[in-house]
Design a protein around this motif. Structure first.
Motif, PDB file in Angstrom:
ATOM      1  N   ALA A 103      11.860 -12.816   5.047  1.00 32.01           N
ATOM      2  CA  ALA A 103      11.033 -14.014   4.941  1.00 32.01           C
ATOM      3  C   ALA A 103       9.767 -13.785   4.126  1.00 32.01           C
ATOM      4  N   MET A 104       9.425 -12.525   3.859  1.00 35.99           N
ATOM      5  CA  MET A 104       8.202 -12.230   3.110  1.00 35.99           C
ATOM      6  C   MET A 104       8.405 -12.482   1.618  1.00 35.99           C
ATOM      7  N   PRO A 105       7.367 -13.000   0.933  1.00 32.59           N
ATOM      8  CA  PRO A 105       7.477 -13.199  -0.518  1.00 32.59           C
ATOM      9  C   PRO A 105       7.329 -11.870  -1.261  1.00 32.59           C
ATOM     10  N   HIS A 106       7.827 -11.840  -2.485  1.00 27.96           N
ATOM     11  CA  HIS A 106       7.692 -10.647  -3.334  1.00 27.96           C
ATOM     12  C   HIS A 106       6.335 -10.677  -4.001  1.00 27.96           C
ATOM     13  N   PRO A 107       5.676  -9.587  -4.284  1.00 28.66           N
ATOM     14  CA  PRO A 107       6.020  -8.218  -3.928  1.00 28.66           C
ATOM     15  C   PRO A 107       5.671  -7.952  -2.472  1.00 28.66           C
ATOM     16  N   LYS A 108       6.533  -7.256  -1.787  1.00 27.27           N
ATOM     17  CA  LYS A 108       6.300  -6.958  -0.373  1.00 27.27           C
ATOM     18  C   LYS A 108       6.322  -5.455  -0.167  1.00 27.27           C
ATOM     19  N   ARG A 109       5.493  -5.029   0.781  1.00 28.05           N
ATOM     20  CA  ARG A 109       5.388  -3.611   1.090  1.00 28.05           C
ATOM     21  C   ARG A 109       5.592  -3.415   2.584  1.00 28.05           C
ATOM     22  N   VAL A 110       6.148  -2.267   2.956  1.00 27.22           N
ATOM     23  CA  VAL A 110       6.369  -1.929   4.361  1.00 27.22           C
ATOM     24  C   VAL A 110       5.577  -0.667   4.664  1.00 27.22           C
ATOM     25  N   VAL A 111       4.785  -0.731   5.738  1.00 24.39           N
ATOM     26  CA  VAL A 111       3.999   0.414   6.181  1.00 24.39           C
ATOM     27  C   VAL A 111       4.482   0.802   7.570  1.00 24.39           C
ATOM     28  N   ALA A 112       4.941   2.046   7.716  1.00 25.37           N
ATOM     29  CA  ALA A 112       5.372   2.574   9.012  1.00 25.37           C
ATOM     30  C   ALA A 112       4.187   3.269   9.654  1.00 25.37           C
ATOM     31  N   VAL A 113       3.794   2.807  10.848  1.00 26.78           N
ATOM     32  CA  VAL A 113       2.606   3.323  11.527  1.00 26.78           C
ATOM     33  C   VAL A 113       3.022   4.160  12.727  1.00 26.78           C
ATOM     34  N   GLY A 114       2.595   5.412  12.744  1.00 25.04           N
ATOM     35  CA  GLY A 114       2.853   6.294  13.869  1.00 25.04           C
ATOM     36  C   GLY A 114       4.106   7.126  13.680  1.00 25.04           C
TER      37      GLY A 114
END
Length: 170
Positions: A101-112
């Motif tokens: 559902a996120m628009p481009h450009p999209k980034r993913v951050v893994a926390v922990g």
């Protein structure tokens, strides 16, 4: 009340001046928009330790919103997907739907540690290990839980800014 009004008139505006309209970087993006991000945070099965540290970023000491970062409730308005915890089997489809559902450009951050590699839950039948088992991860912030300084450095990296050195940290 008149004393306060006289003081306001005497001091004038004390805030920083607004940035000049022509102050664009090499990429044409104005400097004051260069690292503004809308963040959608998803708990994929964590113990809430990472969420406590993320909430600490909203306090006055770190001033996350003053740096241009804000949390949003809708993935359709988000630039960054901030994922905490190992991905449980029941949350995998919801995480994929949020990412889609996120628009481009999209980034993913893994926390922990749990989101990066599964942490103490790695190999359990109930989890799919880290976020990378479900989504492509751009930035990993390790720690159990990571401190707010590390979270701020990771968000600056996701925004495309060079991370702050330890002595420059707010």
């Amino acid at each position: 009340m008149y004393r306060i009004l006289r003081e306001i008139i005497r001091l004038g505006r004390v805030g920083d001046p607004p940035p000049k309209p022509g102050s664009a970087g090499a990429d044409g993006v104005p400097g004051y928009f260069r690292h503004s991000l809308a963040i959608r945070q998803v708990d994929a099965g964590s113990c809430n330790g990472c969420e406590l540290e993320i909430n600490a970023l909203n306090g006055p000491h770190y001033g996350l919103e003053n740096a241009g970062f804000r949390f949003t409730a809708s993935p359709r308005h988000a630039d960054v997907l901030l994922v905490t915890g190992p991905v449980t089997r029941h949350m995998a489809e919801a995480l994929r739907s949020t990412y889609d559902a996120m628009p481009h450009p999209k980034r993913v951050v893994a926390v922990g540690d749990c989101a990066c590699c599964g942490g103490v839950f790695a190999g359990s039948y109930a989890v799919l290990d880290g976020v990378e088992a479900v989504l492509p991860v751009d930035v990993r912030i390790s720690g159990c839980p990571p401190n707010p300084d590390a979270l701020l450095r990771g968000l600056l990296t996701a925004a495309g800014e060079p991370p702050l050195a330890a002595e420059e940290n707010p």
